[in-house]
Structure formats: structure tokens, C-alpha cells
Design a protein around this motif. Structure first.
Motif, PDB file in Angstrom:
ATOM      1  N   LEU A  99      49.257 -10.222 -73.998  1.00  0.00           N
ATOM      2  CA  LEU A  99      48.370 -10.610 -75.092  1.00  0.00           C
ATOM      3  C   LEU A  99      47.962  -9.418 -75.954  1.00  0.00           C
ATOM      4  CD1 LEU A  99      46.724 -12.844 -76.439  1.00  0.00           C
ATOM      5  CD2 LEU A  99      44.957 -12.463 -74.713  1.00  0.00           C
ATOM      6  N   VAL A 100      47.486  -8.353 -75.336  1.00  0.00           N
ATOM      7  CA  VAL A 100      47.004  -7.213 -76.132  1.00  0.00           C
ATOM      8  C   VAL A 100      48.147  -6.473 -76.819  1.00  0.00           C
ATOM      9  CG1 VAL A 100      44.886  -6.921 -74.778  1.00  0.00           C
ATOM     10  CG2 VAL A 100      46.918  -5.594 -74.190  1.00  0.00           C
ATOM     11  N   ASN A 101      49.372  -6.663 -76.345  1.00  0.00           N
ATOM     12  CA  ASN A 101      50.525  -6.019 -76.979  1.00  0.00           C
ATOM     13  C   ASN A 101      51.275  -6.959 -77.924  1.00  0.00           C
ATOM     14  OD1 ASN A 101      50.480  -3.319 -75.827  1.00  0.00           O
ATOM     15  ND2 ASN A 101      50.762  -4.376 -73.885  1.00  0.00           N
ATOM     16  N   SER A 102      50.721  -8.146 -78.162  1.00  0.00           N
ATOM     17  CA  SER A 102      51.362  -9.100 -79.072  1.00  0.00           C
ATOM     18  C   SER A 102      50.997  -8.752 -80.520  1.00  0.00           C
ATOM     19  CB  SER A 102      50.936 -10.524 -78.728  1.00  0.00           C
ATOM     20  OG  SER A 102      49.551 -10.689 -78.942  1.00  0.00           O
ATOM     21  N   GLN A 104      39.719 -17.051 -68.699  1.00  0.00           N
ATOM     22  CA  GLN A 104      39.269 -17.253 -70.076  1.00  0.00           C
ATOM     23  C   GLN A 104      38.334 -16.127 -70.508  1.00  0.00           C
ATOM     24  OE1 GLN A 104      36.667 -20.586 -70.822  1.00  0.00           O
ATOM     25  NE2 GLN A 104      37.371 -20.764 -72.928  1.00  0.00           N
ATOM     26  N   ASN A 105      37.391 -15.754 -69.644  1.00  0.00           N
ATOM     27  CA  ASN A 105      36.475 -14.655 -69.963  1.00  0.00           C
ATOM     28  C   ASN A 105      37.234 -13.347 -70.166  1.00  0.00           C
ATOM     29  OD1 ASN A 105      34.130 -16.170 -69.975  1.00  0.00           O
ATOM     30  ND2 ASN A 105      33.707 -15.796 -67.818  1.00  0.00           N
ATOM     31  N   ALA A 106      38.256 -13.110 -69.349  1.00  0.00           N
ATOM     32  CA  ALA A 106      39.058 -11.893 -69.480  1.00  0.00           C
ATOM     33  C   ALA A 106      39.815 -11.880 -70.808  1.00  0.00           C
ATOM     34  CB  ALA A 106      40.026 -11.772 -68.304  1.00  0.00           C
ATOM     35  N   ILE A 107      40.332 -13.032 -71.209  1.00  0.00           N
ATOM     36  CA  ILE A 107      41.026 -13.134 -72.499  1.00  0.00           C
ATOM     37  C   ILE A 107      40.055 -12.853 -73.642  1.00  0.00           C
ATOM     38  CG2 ILE A 107      42.097 -14.773 -74.108  1.00  0.00           C
ATOM     39  CD1 ILE A 107      43.452 -16.066 -71.620  1.00  0.00           C
ATOM     40  N   VAL A 108      38.877 -13.469 -73.593  1.00  0.00           N
ATOM     41  CA  VAL A 108      37.883 -13.274 -74.646  1.00  0.00           C
ATOM     42  C   VAL A 108      37.483 -11.800 -74.725  1.00  0.00           C
ATOM     43  CG1 VAL A 108      35.512 -13.821 -75.368  1.00  0.00           C
ATOM     44  CG2 VAL A 108      37.047 -15.646 -74.584  1.00  0.00           C
ATOM     45  N   THR A 109      37.250 -11.167 -73.596  1.00  0.00           N
ATOM     46  CA  THR A 109      36.874  -9.750 -73.595  1.00  0.00           C
ATOM     47  C   THR A 109      38.010  -8.882 -74.126  1.00  0.00           C
ATOM     48  OG1 THR A 109      35.355 -10.090 -71.754  1.00  0.00           O
ATOM     49  CG2 THR A 109      36.089  -7.830 -72.141  1.00  0.00           C
ATOM     50  N   ALA A 110      39.244  -9.190 -73.716  1.00  0.00           N
ATOM     51  CA  ALA A 110      40.397  -8.398 -74.180  1.00  0.00           C
ATOM     52  C   ALA A 110      40.569  -8.499 -75.690  1.00  0.00           C
ATOM     53  CB  ALA A 110      41.664  -8.864 -73.471  1.00  0.00           C
ATOM     54  N   LEU A 111      40.291  -9.663 -76.249  1.00  0.00           N
ATOM     55  CA  LEU A 111      40.499  -9.858 -77.682  1.00  0.00           C
ATOM     56  C   LEU A 111      39.285  -9.518 -78.538  1.00  0.00           C
ATOM     57  CD1 LEU A 111      42.530 -13.188 -77.595  1.00  0.00           C
ATOM     58  CD2 LEU A 111      43.387 -10.899 -78.130  1.00  0.00           C
ATOM     59  N   CYS A 112      38.098  -9.674 -77.970  1.00  0.00           N
ATOM     60  CA  CYS A 112      36.877  -9.509 -78.766  1.00  0.00           C
ATOM     61  C   CYS A 112      36.061  -8.274 -78.394  1.00  0.00           C
ATOM     62  CB  CYS A 112      35.983 -10.745 -78.615  1.00  0.00           C
ATOM     63  SG  CYS A 112      36.741 -12.272 -79.160  1.00  0.00           S
ATOM     64  N   GLY A 113      36.368  -7.651 -77.282  1.00  0.00           N
ATOM     65  CA  GLY A 113      35.579  -6.508 -76.835  1.00  0.00           C
ATOM     66  C   GLY A 113      34.344  -6.937 -76.065  1.00  0.00           C
ATOM     67  N   ASP A 114      33.551  -5.946 -75.692  1.00  0.00           N
ATOM     68  CA  ASP A 114      32.369  -6.214 -74.870  1.00  0.00           C
ATOM     69  C   ASP A 114      31.162  -6.697 -75.670  1.00  0.00           C
ATOM     70  OD1 ASP A 114      33.591  -5.534 -72.444  1.00  0.00           O
ATOM     71  OD2 ASP A 114      33.211  -3.391 -72.783  1.00  0.00           O
ATOM     72  N   ASP A 115      31.143  -6.434 -76.970  1.00  0.00           N
ATOM     73  CA  ASP A 115      30.028  -6.848 -77.816  1.00  0.00           C
ATOM     74  C   ASP A 115      30.584  -7.575 -79.043  1.00  0.00           C
ATOM     75  OD1 ASP A 115      27.425  -7.113 -78.735  1.00  0.00           O
ATOM     76  OD2 ASP A 115      27.443  -5.149 -79.735  1.00  0.00           O
ATOM     77  N   ASP A 134      31.534 -10.297 -82.105  1.00  0.00           N
ATOM     78  CA  ASP A 134      30.910 -11.105 -83.143  1.00  0.00           C
ATOM     79  C   ASP A 134      30.815 -12.533 -82.597  1.00  0.00           C
ATOM     80  OD1 ASP A 134      30.309 -11.855 -86.063  1.00  0.00           O
ATOM     81  OD2 ASP A 134      32.054 -13.120 -85.557  1.00  0.00           O
ATOM     82  N   PRO A 135      29.662 -13.198 -82.675  1.00  0.00           N
ATOM     83  CA  PRO A 135      29.506 -14.542 -82.092  1.00  0.00           C
ATOM     84  C   PRO A 135      30.510 -15.568 -82.609  1.00  0.00           C
ATOM     85  CG  PRO A 135      27.361 -13.641 -82.654  1.00  0.00           C
ATOM     86  CD  PRO A 135      28.390 -12.690 -83.212  1.00  0.00           C
ATOM     87  N   ASP A 136      30.828 -15.521 -83.888  1.00  0.00           N
ATOM     88  CA  ASP A 136      31.791 -16.484 -84.440  1.00  0.00           C
ATOM     89  C   ASP A 136      33.198 -16.225 -83.910  1.00  0.00           C
ATOM     90  OD1 ASP A 136      29.800 -17.762 -85.883  1.00  0.00           O
ATOM     91  OD2 ASP A 136      30.165 -16.575 -87.708  1.00  0.00           O
ATOM     92  N   GLN A 137      33.571 -14.958 -83.836  1.00  0.00           N
ATOM     93  CA  GLN A 137      34.891 -14.601 -83.296  1.00  0.00           C
ATOM     94  C   GLN A 137      34.984 -15.002 -81.822  1.00  0.00           C
ATOM     95  OE1 GLN A 137      35.669 -10.435 -82.830  1.00  0.00           O
ATOM     96  NE2 GLN A 137      37.882 -10.728 -82.610  1.00  0.00           N
ATOM     97  N   GLU A 138      33.900 -14.737 -81.076  1.00  0.00           N
ATOM     98  CA  GLU A 138      33.897 -15.100 -79.659  1.00  0.00           C
ATOM     99  C   GLU A 138      34.029 -16.610 -79.483  1.00  0.00           C
ATOM    100  OE1 GLU A 138      31.253 -14.770 -75.575  1.00  0.00           O
ATOM    101  OE2 GLU A 138      30.318 -14.278 -77.495  1.00  0.00           O
ATOM    102  N   PHE A 139      33.301 -17.384 -80.279  1.00  0.00           N
ATOM    103  CA  PHE A 139      33.368 -18.844 -80.198  1.00  0.00           C
ATOM    104  C   PHE A 139      34.793 -19.328 -80.453  1.00  0.00           C
ATOM    105  CE2 PHE A 139      33.268 -23.007 -82.265  1.00  0.00           C
ATOM    106  CZ  PHE A 139      32.671 -23.763 -81.262  1.00  0.00           C
ATOM    107  N   GLN A 140      35.404 -18.839 -81.515  1.00  0.00           N
ATOM    108  CA  GLN A 140      36.759 -19.256 -81.858  1.00  0.00           C
ATOM    109  C   GLN A 140      37.747 -18.859 -80.757  1.00  0.00           C
ATOM    110  OE1 GLN A 140      38.625 -17.276 -85.179  1.00  0.00           O
ATOM    111  NE2 GLN A 140      39.951 -19.036 -85.577  1.00  0.00           N
TER     112      GLN A 140
END
Length: 194
Positions: free
Chosen positions: A72-75, A130-141, A143-149
Motif C-alpha cells: 500500500l505505501v509503495n503504491s 483497518q486501523n493500520a491502513i488508516v495510520t499508514a495512509l493518514c499518519g498519527d494525527d 485530518d478528520p475528513d481524510q481519516e473518515f474517507q
């Protein structure tokens, strides 16, 4: 030194898991104890507990989430998010169904389908993925809208993948798992996977 230690740890985990799955299939999940697994593997019960704190972990544990995250992170970041996550899940299924891993994965999934306690833990594991995917794509902090999507898309992709995994397990692995996952993703997101 550390890589040798890690390799031995992984080999021990694989040995214990393979012995446990064999016993679960032969004697039943409820009838098999951690001590029985230890005896079959030729190790102490403490060794089993050190690697797998619970009996459920003997079935649930795998190394597939790191594979998904790496893909995922290398896509390509210009690909739609649904396609990036979906392709990572398909690639992970490809890695999990190599001749060395296929039968073990199938046996684990069949146990997860049949044993209620394992079904619940599998869903917990899916939520952790799912949480690991969200963290990998959005980081630890994030944006709420990006995290929701990201959470919505990853949840839908994981849900479609779950349907494919259950179908594969119930049909005794007769179909090609990565193809089944692609079909489930196409049914869910026809514009992105057809």
C-alpha cells in the motif's frame, strides 16, 4: 545477530501454528489445549505462551498485514485510494496462497468460519488491520475528513475481502483466492475494478 534471532522466532511461531492447526483439525478446537500443542511441537508450554498468549492467537496470527501495508505505501499515490487498498489486499492474498502457505491459510480460515470465538477474534483482527491502513495512509494525527474517507474505503475493501475469504474457506479453496477478492471488490466498486 538480530536477524538470526528474528528468523528463529518466526520459524518457532510457524512450527507452533502448524502443529496447532493440525491438532485443531484432527481433535477439534475446543478439545485441543495449549499443553497439547506444546507436546506435539516438542517445546514447553511456556514457549507456546511466549509466542501465542491465547489459543485463538494460534489461529489468528499471521504476517499478512505488514505485507498489505508495504504494498500500500509503495503504491502510486495518484491511483484512487480504493484501487490502492484493493490491490494491496489482492497482492497479500497472492502471497498467502503460495504453495508453502495456501493449505495453512485455508485451514486457518476454515477454523475461523466454524469456531465462534475465532470469528469474533478475526473481526477484531480485521478492525486492527483497518486501523493500520488508516495510520499508514493518514499518519498519527490525520485530518478528520481524510481519516473518515480512508476508514470508509478501507472498511469497504476489507468487508469485500472478508466475503471472498469466507467463500473460499467454505468451498474448500477450490477457486483462486486473489481472483475471488478481485471479484468481490469489483462487485463493491465496479468503476474501479472492472
Amino acid at each position: 545477530m538480530s536477524s538470526l534471532r528474528e528468523r528463529r522466532k518466526a520459524e518457532t511461531r510457524q512450527l507452533l501454528q502448524r502443529q496447532a492447526i493440525r491438532l485443531f483439525q484432527r481433535d477439534g478446537y475446543d478439545a485441543t489445549t495449549m499443553n497439547t500443542v506444546a507436546e506435539a511441537a516438542g517445546v514447553s508450554a511456556m514457549t507456546v505462551y511466549r509466542h501465542f498468549p491465547t489459543k485463538e492467537d494460534l489461529v489468528i496470527w499471521d504476517e499478512y498485514t505488514p505485507v498489505s501495508l508495504d504494498v500500500l505505501v509503495n503504491s502510486p499515490t495518484d491511483d484512487p485510494l480504493v484501487r490502492r487498498i484493493g490491490h494491496a489486499l489482492i497482492e497479500t492474498a497472492t502471497a498467502g496462497t503460495t504453495p508453502d502457505h495456501r493449505d495453512l491459510l485455508l485451514a486457518r480460515l476454515q477454523l475461523m468460519v466454524d469456531v465462534p470465538a475465532l470469528r469474533a477474534r478475526h473481526l477484531d483482527n480485521q478492525y486492527a488491520t483497518q486501523n493500520a491502513i488508516v495510520t499508514a495512509l493518514c499518519g498519527d494525527d490525520p485530518d478528520p475528513d481524510q481519516e473518515f474517507q480512508t476508514r470508509a474505503i478501507s472498511g469497504a475493501c476489507l468487508g469485500a475481502t472478508h466475503i471472498a475469504l469466507v467463500h473460499w474457506a467454505r468451498t474448500d479453496g477450490k477457486q483462486h483466492l486473489p481472483t475471488l477478492i478481485r471479484e468481490a471488490l469489483t462487485a463493491t466498486f465496479p468503476a474501479d475494478f472492472s
